[in-house]
Scaffold this motif. Structure first.
Motif, short mmCIF file in Angstrom:
data_model
loop_
_atom_site.label_atom_id
_atom_site.label_comp_id
_atom_site.label_asym_id
_atom_site.label_seq_id
_atom_site.Cartn_x
_atom_site.Cartn_y
_atom_site.Cartn_z
N PRO A 1 -15.21 -5.51 -6.51
CA PRO A 1 -13.88 -4.87 -6.62
C PRO A 1 -12.78 -5.71 -5.98
CG PRO A 1 -15.52 -3.26 -5.93
CD PRO A 1 -16.19 -4.61 -5.86
N GLY A 2 -13.13 -6.44 -4.93
CA GLY A 2 -12.15 -7.32 -4.30
C GLY A 2 -11.76 -8.45 -5.23
N GLN B 1 7.41 -9.91 -7.26
CA GLN B 1 6.92 -8.54 -7.31
C GLN B 1 6.32 -8.20 -8.67
OE1 GLN B 1 6.51 -6.22 -4.91
NE2 GLN B 1 7.07 -7.87 -3.53
N MET C 1 4.82 2.71 16.42
CA MET C 1 4.61 1.99 15.16
C MET C 1 5.49 0.74 15.14
SD MET C 1 5.09 3.53 11.33
CE MET C 1 5.73 2.52 10.01
N ARG C 2 4.91 -0.38 14.77
CA ARG C 2 5.69 -1.61 14.72
C ARG C 2 6.51 -1.63 13.43
NH1 ARG C 2 2.48 -6.88 16.64
NH2 ARG C 2 4.61 -7.51 17.05
N PRO C 3 7.75 -2.06 13.51
CA PRO C 3 8.62 -2.02 12.33
C PRO C 3 8.26 -3.12 11.35
CG PRO C 3 9.75 -3.04 14.15
CD PRO C 3 8.42 -2.57 14.69
N PRO C 4 8.54 -2.90 10.03
CA PRO C 4 8.39 -3.99 9.07
C PRO C 4 9.31 -5.13 9.46
CG PRO C 4 8.78 -1.89 7.94
CD PRO C 4 9.04 -1.66 9.41
N ARG C 5 8.98 -6.32 9.07
CA ARG C 5 9.87 -7.45 9.37
C ARG C 5 9.98 -8.34 8.15
NH1 ARG C 5 6.27 -11.37 13.18
NH2 ARG C 5 4.44 -11.45 11.88
N ASP C 6 11.10 -9.00 8.10
CA ASP C 6 11.38 -9.81 6.93
C ASP C 6 10.83 -11.22 7.13
OD1 ASP C 6 12.29 -10.98 4.67
OD2 ASP C 6 14.35 -10.26 4.86
N ARG C 7 9.76 -11.53 6.42
CA ARG C 7 9.16 -12.86 6.54
C ARG C 7 9.30 -13.63 5.22
NH1 ARG C 7 6.67 -14.85 11.23
NH2 ARG C 7 4.82 -15.48 10.06
N THR D 1 -4.39 -9.48 -10.41
CA THR D 1 -3.10 -10.01 -9.95
C THR D 1 -2.81 -11.36 -10.58
OG1 THR D 1 -3.45 -8.85 -7.85
CG2 THR D 1 -1.75 -10.56 -7.88
N LYS E 1 -9.48 -7.27 -8.02
CA LYS E 1 -8.08 -7.15 -7.62
C LYS E 1 -7.39 -8.52 -7.72
CE LYS E 1 -4.64 -4.92 -5.36
NZ LYS E 1 -4.06 -3.65 -5.79
N LEU E 2 -8.08 -9.55 -7.24
CA LEU E 2 -7.53 -10.91 -7.29
C LEU E 2 -7.33 -11.35 -8.75
CD1 LEU E 2 -6.76 -13.41 -5.56
CD2 LEU E 2 -9.13 -14.15 -5.79
N LEU F 1 2.71 -8.15 -8.98
CA LEU F 1 2.02 -7.08 -8.26
C LEU F 1 2.27 -5.73 -8.91
CD1 LEU F 1 3.03 -8.28 -4.67
CD2 LEU F 1 0.85 -8.65 -5.81
N ASN F 2 3.11 -5.73 -9.94
CA ASN F 2 3.49 -4.47 -10.59
C ASN F 2 3.20 -4.49 -12.08
OD1 ASN F 2 4.48 -3.21 -8.25
ND2 ASN F 2 6.42 -4.33 -8.42
#
Lengths: 88, 285
Positions: B198-199, B64, B1-7, B206, B202-203, B67-68
């Motif tokens: 539905p897509g 965030q 599994m590839r790790p999360p990365r901070d972008r 948000t 979502k947009l 998105l919350n």
């Protein structure tokens, strides 16, 4: 709803992403980071909404952070789908 | 599994460095459109002037919240403090501007900085004043209004502005109005044929959560009047098109100068004819 397998989730994701990128499914790598794909934030949100509709449950906003490739996300979706199907 | 990365992108994005002794324009950007939308403004500034975008979207506590469910665990003054820190070291001379909700943040920044550090004027780009008369409860943001703004946003975001008929969404509500927006967006080439509802939902959700976040951040904020003159640039199709001051008069004891520019609330940031109005004002400020 029946649980989704990792293979089914992977196939679904690859097909949808290929469609949005305008490439053949075989050209979409399972290992590439989502943010390396040429999807802008609009397309990514539309895809997330379509995915939630297909799965029948909402995804946390951190899902793509913790599962940043198609392969990782498909594996997680299968686990989560199975957990919800079992609990239902 | 590839790790999360901070972008995570930096808060202060330097689009163009100012030449020695030349002016740097700082623009507070509240998200919705990518910060790269200001690339055109950087190119429209006079040769030698610089442009740095202060991107609120790079602040987790702000980004965030869209998105919350639109609830941010921060305040306007706290965010202003983060942006002031991101400006360091400030390049002088400089102009401070804010687009949309970014104008509210820019005002808070001028209140928080020492008098000797303030710019000569503050430039507000289609920003609505955070005064009691212009604050709206969440329930005042009705679907007709939100769907119209969303269509405007979607067209600008995809580089394919499109309009809706005058009564196309009136009284329809979100569930019946969103398919109208979808059809118009596909017809204009702003969305791919076959884009699922539905897509788009979502947009839309948000987008609305981002508006609610800004609305809720503004609600408890009680600004003192601006300590410097204000310059307001209002888009022809502003979010509040019939209001010539967008509520800034009571906050402008040192003066309010108004200008109009072509385009809508979003396309004003990228249309060459609109940038032709905005860039000289930023240079002169």
């Amino acid at each position: 709803m029946a649980a989704v397998t990792a293979s089914e989730a992977e196939t679904w994701l690859i097909e949808k992403i290929a469609l949005r990128l305008g490439v053949a499914p075989g050209e979409v790598s399972r290992e590439v980071y989502f943010d390396e794909l040429d999807l802008d934030s609009t397309e990514a949100l539309i895809l997330a909404g379509e995915l939630e509709n297909w799965l029948g449950f909402e995804l946390s906003t951190t899902t793509l952070w913790y599962h940043p490739t198609i392969k990782d996300l498909a594996s997680y979706l299968a686990e989560e789908s199975d957990r919800r199907a079992t609990a239902a | 599994m590839r790790p999360p990365r901070d972008r995570r992108p930096p808060v202060a994005l330097e689009f163009r460095a100012a030449a020695a002794g030349r002016r740097t324009v700082y623009v507070v950007h509240p998200g919705a459109l990518a910060a790269q939308v200001h690339r055109g403004l950087a190119d429209a500034l006079p040769e030698g002037d610089g442009l740095t975008v202060l991107d609120l979207g790079a602040l987790d506590e702000y980004a965030q919240a869209a998105l919350n469910g639109g609830r941010a665990d921060t305040t306007v003054p706290a965010l202003a403090g983060r942006l002031l820190a991101a400006m360091e070291p400030v390049r002088v001379p400089y102009t401070l501007a804010g687009w949309s909700f970014g104008g509210v943040l820019a005002l808070a920044m001028t209140r928080a900085m020492p008098a000797e550090r303030r710019p000569e004027r503050l430039v507000l780009l289609d920003s609505i004043a955070p005064t009691e008369e212009y604050k709206q409860p969440d329930e005042a943001l009705e679907p007709d209004l939100l769907l119209g703004w969303f269509a405007m946003y979607l067209g600008a975001k995809r580089g394919k502005p499109f309009g809706l008929g005058p009564d196309a969404i009136a009284g329809r509500g979100v569930d019946d109005g969103l398919p109208v927006v979808l059809d118009a967006a596909v017809a204009a080439g702003a969305l791919l044929p076959g884009t699922p509802l539905p897509g788009l939902r979502k947009l839309y959700d948000t987008y609305v959560d981002g508006l609610l976040r800004n609305n809720r951040l503004t609600a408890p904020y009680r600004p003192d009047p601006a300590p410097l003159p204000l310059v307001l640039v209002q888009a022809e199709r502003s979010l509040v098109p019939d209001d010539p001051t967008l509520g800034w008069t009571p906050l402008a004891p040192h003066g309010l100068t108004r200008y109009g520019c072509p385009g809508d609330h979003y396309t004003m940031l990228s249309r060459p004819d609109s940038l032709g109005v905005i860039a000289p004002l930023l240079h002169a400020a």
